[in-house]
Scaffold this motif. Structure first.
Motif, PDB file in Angstrom:
ATOM      1  N   VAL A  16     -14.567  46.202  67.231  1.00 43.08           N
ATOM      2  CA  VAL A  16     -15.054  47.775  67.587  1.00 43.08           C
ATOM      3  C   VAL A  16     -14.108  48.039  68.990  1.00 43.08           C
ATOM      4  CG1 VAL A  16     -16.281  48.929  68.040  1.00 43.08           C
ATOM      5  CG2 VAL A  16     -16.716  47.273  66.109  1.00 43.08           C
ATOM      6  N   GLU A  17     -14.660  47.110  70.266  1.00 42.83           N
ATOM      7  CA  GLU A  17     -13.779  47.421  71.693  1.00 42.83           C
ATOM      8  C   GLU A  17     -13.858  46.011  72.695  1.00 42.83           C
ATOM      9  OE1 GLU A  17     -18.150  49.430  72.879  1.00 42.83           O
ATOM     10  OE2 GLU A  17     -17.997  47.727  74.473  1.00 42.83           O
ATOM     11  N   VAL A  18     -12.579  46.077  73.556  1.00 44.48           N
ATOM     12  CA  VAL A  18     -12.327  45.216  74.099  1.00 44.48           C
ATOM     13  C   VAL A  18     -12.789  45.379  75.926  1.00 44.48           C
ATOM     14  CG1 VAL A  18     -11.866  43.354  72.796  1.00 44.48           C
ATOM     15  CG2 VAL A  18     -10.158  44.524  74.667  1.00 44.48           C
TER      16      VAL A  18
ATOM     17  N   ILE B 129     -16.939  43.682  71.406  1.00 48.42           N
ATOM     18  CA  ILE B 129     -17.761  43.787  70.389  1.00 48.42           C
ATOM     19  C   ILE B 129     -16.679  43.414  68.913  1.00 48.42           C
ATOM     20  CG2 ILE B 129     -19.168  45.830  68.578  1.00 48.42           C
ATOM     21  CD1 ILE B 129     -20.139  46.272  71.783  1.00 48.42           C
ATOM     22  N   LEU B 130     -17.246  42.894  68.231  1.00 50.57           N
ATOM     23  CA  LEU B 130     -16.932  43.274  66.647  1.00 50.57           C
ATOM     24  C   LEU B 130     -17.299  43.600  66.065  1.00 50.57           C
ATOM     25  CD1 LEU B 130     -15.906  40.555  68.084  1.00 50.57           C
ATOM     26  CD2 LEU B 130     -14.748  40.104  65.899  1.00 50.57           C
ATOM     27  N   GLU B 131     -16.912  43.769  64.953  1.00 52.45           N
ATOM     28  CA  GLU B 131     -18.407  44.912  63.143  1.00 52.45           C
ATOM     29  C   GLU B 131     -17.338  43.600  62.770  1.00 52.45           C
ATOM     30  OE1 GLU B 131     -19.177  48.799  62.530  1.00 52.45           O
ATOM     31  OE2 GLU B 131     -17.928  48.235  60.812  1.00 52.45           O
ATOM     32  N   CYS B 132     -18.005  43.297  61.259  1.00 52.00           N
ATOM     33  CA  CYS B 132     -17.878  42.354  60.386  1.00 52.00           C
ATOM     34  C   CYS B 132     -18.680  43.138  58.573  1.00 52.00           C
ATOM     35  CB  CYS B 132     -18.259  41.251  60.395  1.00 52.00           C
ATOM     36  SG  CYS B 132     -18.288  39.860  58.760  1.00 52.00           S
ATOM     37  N   ARG B 133     -18.104  43.233  57.955  1.00 51.96           N
ATOM     38  CA  ARG B 133     -18.315  43.751  56.676  1.00 51.96           C
ATOM     39  C   ARG B 133     -18.306  42.709  55.484  1.00 51.96           C
ATOM     40  NH1 ARG B 133     -18.893  49.268  57.787  1.00 51.96           N
ATOM     41  NH2 ARG B 133     -19.574  49.364  55.297  1.00 51.96           N
ATOM     42  N   ILE B 134     -19.450  42.817  54.335  1.00 54.58           N
ATOM     43  CA  ILE B 134     -19.404  42.075  53.535  1.00 54.58           C
ATOM     44  C   ILE B 134     -19.939  42.743  52.514  1.00 54.58           C
ATOM     45  CG2 ILE B 134     -20.405  39.863  52.515  1.00 54.58           C
ATOM     46  CD1 ILE B 134     -21.869  38.716  54.936  1.00 54.58           C
TER      47      ILE B 134
ATOM     48  N   VAL C 160     -21.515  40.854  69.914  1.00 50.59           N
ATOM     49  CA  VAL C 160     -20.849  40.981  71.343  1.00 50.59           C
ATOM     50  C   VAL C 160     -20.809  39.609  71.401  1.00 50.59           C
ATOM     51  CG1 VAL C 160     -23.082  40.926  71.682  1.00 50.59           C
ATOM     52  CG2 VAL C 160     -21.215  41.952  73.704  1.00 50.59           C
ATOM     53  N   VAL C 161     -19.139  39.321  71.808  1.00 51.63           N
ATOM     54  CA  VAL C 161     -18.702  38.522  72.222  1.00 51.63           C
ATOM     55  C   VAL C 161     -18.590  38.721  74.007  1.00 51.63           C
ATOM     56  CG1 VAL C 161     -16.642  37.234  72.037  1.00 51.63           C
ATOM     57  CG2 VAL C 161     -17.665  38.454  70.696  1.00 51.63           C
TER      58      VAL C 161
END
Lengths: 334, 334, 334, 334
Positions: D153-155, D178-183, D265-266
């Motif tokens: 989503v952003e770095v 930041i990443l987003e994940c969807r199941i 968040v990474v």
């Protein structure tokens, strides 16, 4: 620790002369009809009172504290408690110095540094099997039409149980026994190769019953004297029924659709009316010991229903894992 | 599932006629000196080759793939693999229709819907005990100065092992046996009351060894014929050593500081050279079956080191739980 | 399931409008001084009564039913119960048809097939956090001199907590908040790489507190905007103390000896006095719903002590696994 | 420890500069079509090579060593290995004295007493996520038609990912993201109230991915600024679909049939080309440190497929527990 099971999980608590004993049961499918009444008949079978059992009498009235709504299980944990009423407050100081041979007094003290509740065996007491029997009665409802039956095969080396008990009472000594248990109607395909073999999980549970010191499946120790062609059970129908059942219903750790059959040995209770020698651990001197209190001449008489409970609890967990029990019961099934 | 243990945890994988078998070992303390050489002597003891064991010969050379650095364990998982070299690719189609009586063929098919690897027993094969023996050799290093020893007590109903094996080979039939195992030097205080009693956890592990159908501790099934005053072990010193050891080193589920002693029965292998009757599950007709392939006349001959491994693995886990093994080994200890 | 922990294990039971809620705590070291009094101050902090909390008042008097002897823990499971006194028996039939948006009504029904106890949230109720707080108070004693402190940082988007709550009450709507928690004095070396990282186990527990929807450690989400050289915490002494604490006290899953710092977000309670639209699941029509009953305007106000309990419970288990807590307490330590 | 899961269980092993890394996967239903090819596309997505990722190049060729027969899973454990080829044997002695700030060097040494494999992060290395991705690819097959999708989503605080990475490379510093994940397509009814809430188990797994320091579900931290009537998701159909998804697909710990949505968040990798100050733990003096070796400017670029794997693994386990996946796959389904 004091919990057992993977998808059907029981946890026990309480002490012999504490306030309560009880069991917390998790993983119960929703929708099973359940009330205290359903537990009574198995609890009665465990009670003392018969010849050869302890004169300590308890009401053993179960109270279900959670997990039930409108007379049915909800899927939330079921907590069942029993009050201890007939406890005795006497002086156990001597016991601390001179642990009873064959009893858990010494090992409990080793493990818990003397902080353990040593009154009447404390948390190690056979009274905790009340909790198992209550959980077992619920498990039996879950696993229907599978059923579990257990019986005494011999006590004190004699198949004449009544006579053996009577003789032991005269001698003021305790005696052991052998029980057989059958899990009937169990479908094939439960259990896993290796570590979660049906034998593994069942024996794990069975050895948590105090006083049990051995277990054998099917032909058991006799198999050591058989040949392979004798021991192999021949198939007689397309469902896998076999002519004999030397395997005790399990091959490669997995149920084969025949009855599971196993036998256990119950050692004689360590508490007897006989005077014994023990070590006084405070001064290192030998001293004689007469165990006061109320105890069972033949605890094996009370084990059948406990053994059934153990087997039913394991069966419920294994069948849930094998997806042979649904998580939501159909109201008409329960 | 294929894992065992709480703080010391092993997971096994592989198939008899697949590419490899192996074991992943977690919870190993850091700082233990370890190389493949440390595993060899136990692996040799498990090998076939003696009279009465299968003619299938494998090198059984262990390779440690992870968890070692500068010749010592790092605290990370230790993975040990074995290549299968002497596999045979023949036609197993018949076996699918006519499962061998007494074998896991039928139950495996029931559980895995026919997708199981059925070649030579697949994942159910005794070949997987290689993994146990490798893990056991490491466990033995962890638990020092505790030691584990196992021996054959009888085979085919005879204490003259050599003669019994020879006779069975002549008959073309397989035979079973009884083993005894001792865990020596084990400190008191390991194990828990009830579900994680030392007997419970040990029997759980022991029944994951293929062909074992019974276990008894101390006096075992003989206890059924003893009185309490006979069975109780009298203390003879302040450390809890006892005169006899009918309890097998465990009271109330907890080690008492005496040796743990137990016996197991190994059933005769189901594979024999004799022609047997079996069901053809495709057409429901009985048909005769001669089991091809290489098999052990007396698998019990190869079990002692497997049983030691099982006992050492359990002991390592129980001692870690009782805080009797440190998570970081002192280099001079290992 | 309803249990958590490996060596220190808690199991909860009960329902909002059932007879009791409680907790069974296993793995408690022997020898810790414990009575109901030790639980009171944390239980008081959880109580409602302040502005913005539900008008339902309960005594919340804990009763310890097992695991204590002579005022100290015995090593056996500790069972703590609370009676529900202020329950209300009203008609919940409507709720079955028209589940409250944002609430567990719908998912509970999906999971338990309508057999769930739906009165006041049943087993899903925040009332079960009583059990966590009781277990947490015991865990706090176990982990000394490690301490856990938690505080509200903002509610309803405002750092002026009182004002925000007052405004929300006027609006008849609920509001959420953010809390910060610190575990102080925790030794380095707890936690594992990967699956049992301290963050993993702590977040697992923290998300079991109802209404929590996010957690971040150290710099948390802000780390996404930092560079490595900014985020890295510089060592300032030989014990590993660092100048900043952007890592929140954990590197590679393992505690580094600095305080563990984390923040959580508590969503606004789904129950509000506002009229909402919901689906009537019996006829598929939309219909308006006004949630009756007593509820918290700002449940976040009551979460700090629950969060501390969660953190203390995890810390106790992790420190036991790292052998930083002894299984038998020295009487003078407790 | 290095295992995760209840009915679907993965165990990882290996080190960055050791011989191999790999994963052992248990609880895989029988009958799923599987070969190395099925793993390749996800493994490719994890690979370095793009701008901002480490110049270390590995083939990452998976080899399935067990659990497959005739191209299908057998129900036995699946073992997947990767050889490390591009390792470097250089002198790491300095690293022992002067651990890298922000890295696991210091905590690993604390935990394993200096016995840990410290080469390139050893067992703590991000290279172990290879194992997760392989297991995840298998899990994705198990859970079909449920699917998992993850994206950056952003770095470095910027939504323009390419520009942010380029700038960071110029600065010689690392950045987070930041990443987003969807199941998607996940059925309602998975997960449990309290300790095994879907959020609990998912966050447990997600925090085992190195460098992740925060997670939030649905509206996440923004929920702290919302009111209950805003945050509640209104039902729009009889299956429980909602208008908004602020709950992130989970109410009361249980899936509600809407997509599960979460963000993580990474943190920026601790290794950067910038010279930093660190403590020399041998003499207690500060000293400057330039981290040699190959590292990622923006590790977040490689995390999406790892996060998908984590989510798929958890989903597989939760759906097995909810009996939403069968233990034996129908050949036509896989």
């Amino acid at each position: 620790m004091n919990s057992f099971g993977k998808l059907f999980r029981i946890s026990i608590f309480g002490e012999s002369h504490g306030e309560r004993v009880g069991v917390l049961i998790d993983g119960v499918p929703a929708g099973i009809t359940l009330s205290e009444k359903d537990l009574i008949s198995d609890l009665e079978r465990r009670k003392s009172g018969a010849k050869g059992t302890t004169p300590r009498q308890e009401d053993d009235i179960p109270v279900i504290r959670s997990g039930i709504f409108n007379g049915k299980t909800t899927g939330a944990p079921v907590m069942i408690e029993f009050e201890n009423k007939n406890t005795r407050s006497r002086d156990y100081t001597d016991l601390r110095k001179t642990p009873r041979p064959g009893h858990a007094d010494f090992t409990a003290s080793k493990k818990y540094g003397g902080f353990e509740d040593y009154r009447g065996g404390g948390h190690f007491s056979g009274r905790l099997t009340l909790a198992l029997v209550a959980a077992g009665a619920l498990a039996k409802k879950m696993i229907k039409p599978v059923s579990v039956k257990s019986k005494l095969v011999e006590v004190g080396g004699s198949e004449n149980i009544e006579a053996a008990v009577e003789q032991a009472m005269k001698n003021g000594d305790s005696i052991g026994g052998i029980l057989e248990c059958r899990i009937e109607n169990i479908p094939g395909g439960s259990g896993e190769p290796f570590f979660d073999s049906f034998e593994s999980v069942l024996s794990h549970m069975v050895f948590s019953i105090p006083a049990i010191k051995g277990i054998e499946f099917g032909a058991g120790f006799v198999a050591a004297k058989m040949t392979g062609s004798e021991h192999n059970d021949n198939f007689i129908d397309i469902n896998g029924k076999t002519e004999t059942n030397y395997a005790g219903g399990i091959n490669g750790g997995i149920t084969n659709g025949n009855d599971i059959v196993f036998r256990v040995v119950v050692k004689p209770t360590s508490s007897t009316h006989k005077t014994q020698q023990t070590m006084n651990f405070h001064d290192g001197e030998m001293q004689s010991l007469t165990v006061e209190g109320r105890h069972d001449t033949c605890i094996a008489l009370r084990v059948p229903v406990v053994l059934e409970a153990a087997a039913a609890i394991v069966t419920a967990d294994m069948m849930l894992q094998a997806q042979q029990i649904q998580r939501i019961f159909n109201p008409k099934d329960s």
